[in-house]
Design an enzyme around this catalytic site. Structure first.
Site, mmCIF file in Angstrom:
data_model
loop_
_atom_site.group_PDB
_atom_site.id
_atom_site.type_symbol
_atom_site.label_atom_id
_atom_site.label_comp_id
_atom_site.label_asym_id
_atom_site.label_seq_id
_atom_site.Cartn_x
_atom_site.Cartn_y
_atom_site.Cartn_z
ATOM 1 N N SER A 52 48.781 34.298 39.107
ATOM 2 C CA SER A 52 49.838 34.975 39.867
ATOM 3 C C SER A 52 49.455 35.069 41.338
ATOM 4 O O SER A 52 48.322 35.387 41.682
ATOM 5 C CB SER A 52 50.060 36.389 39.305
ATOM 6 O OG SER A 52 51.196 36.986 39.866
ATOM 7 N N SER B 126 54.255 35.096 40.149
ATOM 8 C CA SER B 126 53.889 35.647 41.454
ATOM 9 C C SER B 126 54.859 36.742 41.834
ATOM 10 O O SER B 126 55.902 36.923 41.198
ATOM 11 C CB SER B 126 53.861 34.599 42.578
ATOM 12 O OG SER B 126 52.913 33.596 42.317
ATOM 13 N N ASP C 92 50.194 37.242 44.333
ATOM 14 C CA ASP C 92 50.792 38.538 44.663
ATOM 15 C C ASP C 92 50.488 38.857 46.131
ATOM 16 O O ASP C 92 49.348 39.167 46.488
ATOM 17 C CB ASP C 92 50.230 39.632 43.747
ATOM 18 C CG ASP C 92 50.435 39.287 42.281
ATOM 19 O OD1 ASP C 92 51.582 38.983 41.910
ATOM 20 O OD2 ASP C 92 49.459 39.304 41.521
#
Length: 363
Positions: free
Chosen positions: A289, A251, A291
């Site tokens: 991930s 992340s 983000d």
């Protein structure tokens, strides 16, 4: 220090012997805009940063990073915006940020499974403060990245006293980067990473403003610098190829601060550009991930809004500061061996000399 010594790591110097260079120390200049005096998120007036680093090798490499935008509280909220690039994450408090466009607590970053304890700790800390003495409701904003590649994430080593130490120890001025606080167990783009920060001072609507960024970098992809792909293999690092693939459980948390008088909608536009900027560094935005970017403004009502037509330089500032923050997070990190003997290598300071012929930084 370990989780039995919760005092915050000071913002300077670095906790490892031998300071590592930042991007500008290598002549690597991103963009054309000038930086603030510390090239850090703390260049925005009133913004402070604190770290608590939890390190008990090889099992624990974790921590907390707190960003305090002045005396924020439920009675003195700040305008804020949030943007999700890929939503595989636990950004606590995001719905109220999006719905109301206001921030009413400091922002805290930590490890994935420690985020929930951290949020409770922020609430307790705020209720003890003058800013929260009348609070009946609070929306703590806590972001996370997964440090389970290097640290025993299931142990959840972050406790209330560690969060309080980061909040109470927050200061202005230079900000420690790399393997500190919430960046202790992080890795990005094939290398050891962590906390990175940068700032820019554009002119918007005829007035100078400051934009500061802090990243917790822990995302996948292939690092790109000056148009070149940079991997541990291409740099010839010993044992660079891992024996097992690094899982897509990373992340990137991005915090953007500005003293430009912007409303929540405009700050959301800044947050979008912050996530877009990760592509410049080679981010893959993978399935696993998370983000996220949170942007907040420190200007109080009545300071005169910046029109949308004048936001171009501010957008540019965000893009450049995020890119440089990621590079700083990589360059200042230290090679770390963690749980099960897994190792993430630091990006060598002389990596520019190992790149193929091509563009070079100014200077």
């Amino acid at each position: 220090m370990t989780d039995h010594q919760p005092s915050p790591v000071p913002s300077h110097p670095h906790p490892h012997p031998g300071p590592r260079p930042r991007a500008r120390d290598l002549g690597l200049v991103i963009g054309r805009l000038p930086t603030g005096p510390h090239n850090a998120i703390t260049d925005v007036p009133g913004v402070r940063v604190g770290h608590t680093t939890l390190r008990r090798p090889p099992r624990v490499h974790s921590g907390v990073t707190a960003v305090l935008p002045g005396a924020v509280g439920p009675d003195r909220p700040l305008s804020a915006g949030v943007f999700t690039g890929n939503g595989y994450g636990k950004l606590i408090g995001t719905t109220q940020l999006a719905e109301l466009g206001t921030l009413e607590t400091p922002l805290v970053l930590t490890s994935t499974l420690s985020a929930f304890r951290a949020a409770d700790a922020v609430v307790s800390w705020m209720l003890d403060r003058p800013e929260g003495r009348r609070a009946q409701s609070l929306n703590p904003v806590v972001g996370e990245c997964n440090d389970g590649w290097l640290s025993d994430i299931r142990a959840r080593p972050v406790r209330e006293e560690h969060v309080r130490a980061a909040l109470d120890g927050a200061t202005g001025g230079p900000v420690a980067e790399g393997c500190v606080g919430a960046g202790t167990g992080m890795g990005a783009l094939g290398f050891k990473a962590g906390i990175g920060t940068a700032s820019r001072t554009p002119v918007a609507a005829g007035r100078p403003v400051t934009v500061g960024v802090l990243v917790q970098a822990n995302f996948g992809g292939t690092l790109r610098v000056l148009g070149h792909a940079v991997t541990p293999d291409t740099l010839g690092l010993p044992g660079a190829r891992p024996t097992e693939p690094v899982p897509e459980t990373g992340s990137c948390m991005i915090l953007v601060a500005t003293d430009a008088p912007l409303d929540a909608r405009q700050l959301t536009r800044l947050a979008r550009r912050a996530v877009f900027a990760l592509a410049r560094t080679g981010a893959a935005y993978g399935h696993g991930s998370g983000d996220y970017a949170v942007a907040f403004g420190t200007a109080r009502p009545g300071s005169g809004a910046v029109p949308d037509s004048a936001l171009g330089p501010v957008f540019e500032a965000v893009l450049d500061a995020v890119e440089e923050s990621v590079l700083n997070s990589l360059l200042t990190a230290q090679t770390t061996t963690g749980l099960h003997g897994r190792t993430l290598h630091a990006l060598p300071a002389d990596f520019l000399h190992r790149l193929p012929p091509g563009p070079r930084p100014p200077g």
